[in-house]
Design an enzyme around this catalytic site. Structure first.
Site, PDB file in Angstrom:
ATOM      1  N   CYS A  50       0.631  -1.357  -0.233  1.00  0.00           N
ATOM      2  CA  CYS A  50       0.345  -0.020  -0.116  1.00  0.00           C
ATOM      3  C   CYS A  50       0.494   1.475   0.034  1.00  0.00           C
ATOM      4  O   CYS A  50       2.023   1.326   0.327  1.00  0.00           O
ATOM      5  CB  CYS A  50      -0.690   0.208   1.440  1.00  0.00           C
ATOM      6  N   ARG A  78       3.665   0.026  -6.261  1.00  0.00           N
ATOM      7  CA  ARG A  78       3.993  -1.137  -5.081  1.00  0.00           C
ATOM      8  C   ARG A  78       2.326  -1.713  -5.780  1.00  0.00           C
ATOM      9  O   ARG A  78       2.569  -2.983  -4.499  1.00  0.00           O
ATOM     10  CB  ARG A  78       3.794  -0.013  -4.323  1.00  0.00           C
ATOM     11  N   TRP A 102      -3.789  -2.066  -0.677  1.00  0.00           N
ATOM     12  CA  TRP A 102      -3.534  -3.276  -0.751  1.00  0.00           C
ATOM     13  C   TRP A 102      -4.245  -3.799  -0.034  1.00  0.00           C
ATOM     14  O   TRP A 102      -3.563  -4.894   1.237  1.00  0.00           O
ATOM     15  CB  TRP A 102      -2.076  -3.820  -0.638  1.00  0.00           C
ATOM     16  N   ASN A 109      -1.532   0.974   6.702  1.00  0.00           N
ATOM     17  CA  ASN A 109      -0.478   0.417   6.433  1.00  0.00           C
ATOM     18  C   ASN A 109      -0.637  -1.000   6.436  1.00  0.00           C
ATOM     19  O   ASN A 109       0.153  -0.644   8.113  1.00  0.00           O
ATOM     20  CB  ASN A 109       0.559   1.209   5.258  1.00  0.00           C
ATOM     21  N   GLY A 110      -0.945  -1.875   6.447  1.00  0.00           N
ATOM     22  CA  GLY A 110      -0.236  -2.983   6.991  1.00  0.00           C
ATOM     23  C   GLY A 110      -1.347  -3.339   7.892  1.00  0.00           C
ATOM     24  O   GLY A 110      -2.031  -3.239   7.064  1.00  0.00           O
ATOM     25  N   GLU A 167      15.047 -18.413 -12.086  1.00  0.00           N
ATOM     26  CA  GLU A 167      14.263 -16.656 -12.038  1.00  0.00           C
ATOM     27  C   GLU A 167      13.150 -17.119 -13.951  1.00  0.00           C
ATOM     28  O   GLU A 167      12.066 -15.589 -13.513  1.00  0.00           O
ATOM     29  CB  GLU A 167      15.120 -15.769 -12.038  1.00  0.00           C
ATOM     30  N   LYS A 202       9.110 -15.207 -13.866  1.00  0.00           N
ATOM     31  CA  LYS A 202       8.902 -13.178 -14.229  1.00  0.00           C
ATOM     32  C   LYS A 202       8.005 -14.142 -15.669  1.00  0.00           C
ATOM     33  O   LYS A 202       6.839 -13.134 -15.480  1.00  0.00           O
ATOM     34  CB  LYS A 202      10.572 -13.440 -15.283  1.00  0.00           C
ATOM     35  N   GLU A 217       4.258 -14.163 -13.493  1.00  0.00           N
ATOM     36  CA  GLU A 217       4.731 -12.918 -12.359  1.00  0.00           C
ATOM     37  C   GLU A 217       4.302 -11.931 -13.618  1.00  0.00           C
ATOM     38  O   GLU A 217       2.849 -11.206 -13.546  1.00  0.00           O
ATOM     39  CB  GLU A 217       5.568 -12.093 -12.445  1.00  0.00           C
ATOM     40  N   HIS A 228      12.852 -37.024 -13.462  1.00  0.00           N
ATOM     41  CA  HIS A 228      12.652 -37.357 -12.489  1.00  0.00           C
ATOM     42  C   HIS A 228      11.255 -36.960 -12.070  1.00  0.00           C
ATOM     43  O   HIS A 228      10.258 -37.080 -10.497  1.00  0.00           O
ATOM     44  CB  HIS A 228      13.048 -37.420 -11.279  1.00  0.00           C
ATOM     45  N   LYS A 243       4.944  -4.358  -5.123  1.00  0.00           N
ATOM     46  CA  LYS A 243       6.319  -4.391  -5.245  1.00  0.00           C
ATOM     47  C   LYS A 243       7.268  -4.422  -3.451  1.00  0.00           C
ATOM     48  O   LYS A 243       7.873  -5.138  -3.828  1.00  0.00           O
ATOM     49  CB  LYS A 243       6.801  -3.020  -5.482  1.00  0.00           C
TER      50      LYS A 243
HETATM   51  N1  GLU Z   1      -4.491  -3.941   6.613  1.00  0.00           N
HETATM   52  C1  GLU Z   1      -5.832  -2.738   5.828  1.00  0.00           C
HETATM   53  C2  GLU Z   1      -6.274  -3.030   5.053  1.00  0.00           C
HETATM   54  O1  GLU Z   1      -6.626  -4.254   4.334  1.00  0.00           O
HETATM   55  C3  GLU Z   1      -4.317  -2.071   5.194  1.00  0.00           C
HETATM   56  C4  GLU Z   1      -4.284  -2.792   4.190  1.00  0.00           C
HETATM   57  C5  GLU Z   1      -2.659  -1.854   3.304  1.00  0.00           C
HETATM   58  O2  GLU Z   1      -1.694  -1.845   4.004  1.00  0.00           O
HETATM   59  O3  GLU Z   1      -3.616  -0.831   2.300  1.00  0.00           O
HETATM   60  O4  GLU Z   1      -7.483  -2.265   5.145  1.00  0.00           O
END
Ligand code: GLU
Length: 617
Positions: free
Chosen positions: A2, A27, A78, A102-103, A489, A493, A496, A512, A612
């Site tokens: 995020c 990101r 995110w 964030n988090g 790798e 790629k 991804e 195998h 990211k």
């Molecule tokens: N845990 C928060 C959510 O789900 C923040 C997620 C984030 O870091 O964007 O909204």
């Protein structure tokens, strides 16, 4: 993951925030929003999906409404708790409080239960929104806005950052960092910026402060100040001058950042050599002095801990460090290493390898082992990143900002660092033999530059191979020795950015098991440079060819046999030292994925579901 942006200044806050969020798009995110102060009110615009949706809203709106605001916060989410809907998008409003986060709040269940008992009714499924209620509870106790935010934050468990505004305290934006990165900067006019990484700031200033865990940044018109979130006391923080320029974070005519970054690799490698060596010398690699070098040179064994692409770069490093320098080197995924009980020598050095320097899994391992008294070091692309500050010594790749989510130049430059380490061990310990390694390494960036030049015809050949195989159902990349990590790798790629099923395999392992999957609908990309493993790899190629696979051979231009066996052939530049082939090989696998993804029409710089810098475990 995020992205957060905050602004207190004289420009249009909405413009600064949206531009900043654009800079953070790389990101990875699934919804966005901004909040901006209008008199005593704070208005919020948010939406699921891409940032364009928010831009559209502002275009449709009476534009006089937004630009008058000069204070605000923005977010790209995110999702971790609750679906990526508009309702769950940040900013969240709770009474007078508006916040982005964030988090993860790990104790969100207990907090939620407690708040609901007190009569609060969260409007979203997120953990983030709960923080606003915690601030309101503190405000009820007649605390100031700053103290209310401070005390509320102390109730949170888990790695996260918040940035908060209040309708009752205009012209103030408070940011707190605990785990998830946050930087602050002031431009020449005194405007203050907060962001998850320095890129949104580069348009306005190069002077930034990386907040430490437990720091609170208080941005007001009167200035920026840092306090300790626990004691509330003012703390001084060092300002860092960024080396990056705004040109580096623009596409400069390339259709995608990923392609631009592939082409930047020769320069990134030279910069990495220059910034890590005392002098460039074709007979030895004297590392520039810093605490990490002593830790490294005193280590009895190395443990390279990493995730994703950094893990594969580390696997390549293992080949060189063991072969030339005779240093026992183990490579392991951070998420696995953390939960086992490894046997470590007293003088083992634990090295976290992470492009962003914020990878949660890798950081967790380093913290655990540091507590147990082990020496730690880091390889990262970001000066000031958490990993570089928390370890005993950090080595930096000088790849410049990497915006494409799929790592390219960070991979190549991480390999570059391990090559330099190998040289440094050789020099100090006078063990092993260099095999012309130094002389050729000095020329390597030029070799790669010529290889990428249009005149080499390499891109056309790769495009042709991609066009011929784009409809196939699956891809195997195979290789032996140091080409094996490149096979891994290459497959990563392709998964991804092209979203096709691909596997990297040690060429000798195919028989195998996976050979059962081979038929004419499967493509095998054979990484067979001229080296000690080539003959064995060719035998493995014969086995898959006999079963109908489409073959893309990658090898020395003089290798007639390989060319005859391949439906498509990609020549490598001829290098004397076989161990350096991994560098041009990485360009081949990157470009192949890029071309195939272009044909599939995927979102190359921002592949679905990916972020990211992965700041959650
Ligand atoms: N845990 C928060 C959510 O789900 C923040 C997620 C984030 O870091 O964007 O909204």
């Amino acid at each position: 993951m995020c992205g957060i942006v905050g602004y207190v200044g004289n420009r249009s806050a909405v413009e600064v925030l949206l531009k900043g969020l654009q800079r953070l798009e790389y990101r990875g995110y699934d919804s966005t929003g901004v909040a901006f102060q209008k008199g005593n009110r704070i208005e919020i615009e948010k939406s699921e999906g891409k940032l364009e949706n928010i831009f559209k809203r502002f275009k449709e709106m009476d534009l006089n409404r937004a630009p008058v605001s000069t204070v605000g916060i923005g977010h790209t989410r995110w999702a971790t708790h609750g679906k990526p809907t508009t309702q769950n998008a940040h900013p969240h409003r709770t009474g007078s409080i508006v916040l982005v986060h964030n988090g993860i709040i790990e104790n969100y269940r207990e907090i939620k239960e407690d708040l609901m008992k007190k009569g609060h009714e969260p409007q979203s499924e997120t953990d983030s929104e709960l923080f606003g209620f915690l601030v309101l509870e503190e405000l009820k106790l007649k605390k100031s806005f700053i103290d209310a935010v401070r005390f509320a934050f102390q109730k949170l468990e888990g790695a996260c950052s918040v940035v908060v505004m209040s309708e009752n305290d205009p012209d103030t934006v408070i940011g707190i960092r605990n785990g998830s990165p946050l930087v602050a900067g002031i431009d020449s006019e005194g405007a203050i910026y907060l962001a998850s990484d320095p890129q949104p700031l580069l348009d306005y200033t190069k002077k930034v402060v990386y907040l430490e865990n437990g720091d609170m940044a208080i941005a007001k018109r009167s200035g920026l100040e840092f306090r300790d979130v626990i004691t509330g006391k003012v703390v001084q923080r060092e300002t860092i001058e960024l080396q990056w320029s705004v040109e580096q974070i623009d596409k400069q005519g390339y259709p995608h950042f990923m392609l631009k970054e592939i082409y930047e690799q020769p320069t990134a490698l030279i910069d990495t050599f220059n910034s890590n060596l005392d002098r460039i010398d074709p007979t030895s690699f004297p590392l520039a002095k810093h605490p990490g070098v002593d830790k490294l040179m005193n280590a009895s064994e190395l443990h390279l801990i990493a995730c994703g692409t950094s893990y594969y770069a580390s696997l390549v490093g293992k080949y060189w460090l063991e072969k030339y320098a005779r240093v026992s080197t183990q490579v392991e995924f951070a998420s696995e290493f953390r939960y086992r009980d490894p046997v470590l020598d007293d003088r083992a050095l634990i090295v976290g390898v992470s492009q962003s320097g914020e990878t949660a899994d890798t950081l967790a391992v380093l913290r655990d082992l540091k507590k147990k008294g082990k020496a730690t070091a880091a390889v990262s692309n970001v000066r000031g990143s958490t990993i570089s500050r928390e370890t005993d010594g950090a080595f930096f790749t000088s790849a410049g900002p990497e915006i494409g989510v799929a790592a390219t130049k960070s991979f190549l430059t991480q390999m570059g660092i391990f090559l330099l380490w190998t040289g440094a061990f050789l020099e100090r310990r006078k063990k092993g033999s260099a095999d012309g390694l130094f002389e050729e390494t000095v020329h390597l960036p030029h070799v790669l530059k010529n290889y990428l030049d249009d005149s080499s015809g390499i891109r056309e050949k790769i495009k042709e191979a991609a066009r011929a195989t784009v409809t196939k159902k699956g891809f195997f990349f195979i290789g032996r020795g140091s080409s094996y990590p490149l096979a891994l790798e290459g497959a990563l790629k392709l998964k991804e950015i092209a979203y096709v099923h691909a596997e990297g395999y040690a060429a000798g392992e195919l028989k195998h098991g996976p050979i059962a999957m081979i038929d004419e609908n499967v493509v095998v990309i054979v990484l067979a440079p001229k080296d000690g493993w080539r003959d064995k790899t060719i035998s493995n190629l014969e086995e898959v060819k006999a079963r109908g696979a489409q073959i893309i051979g990658v090898g020395d231009p003089s290798d007639r046999h390989l060319q005859d066996l391949s439906h498509h052939f990609i020549p490598l530049p001829t290098l004397k030292n076989e161990d350096l082939n991994v560098f041009p090989l990485s360009i081949v696998v990157q470009l192949f994925s890029y071309e195939l993804a272009t044909l599939k029409g995927t979102d190359i710089d921002k592949p679905r579901n990916l972020a990211k810098s992965v700041t959650v475990e």
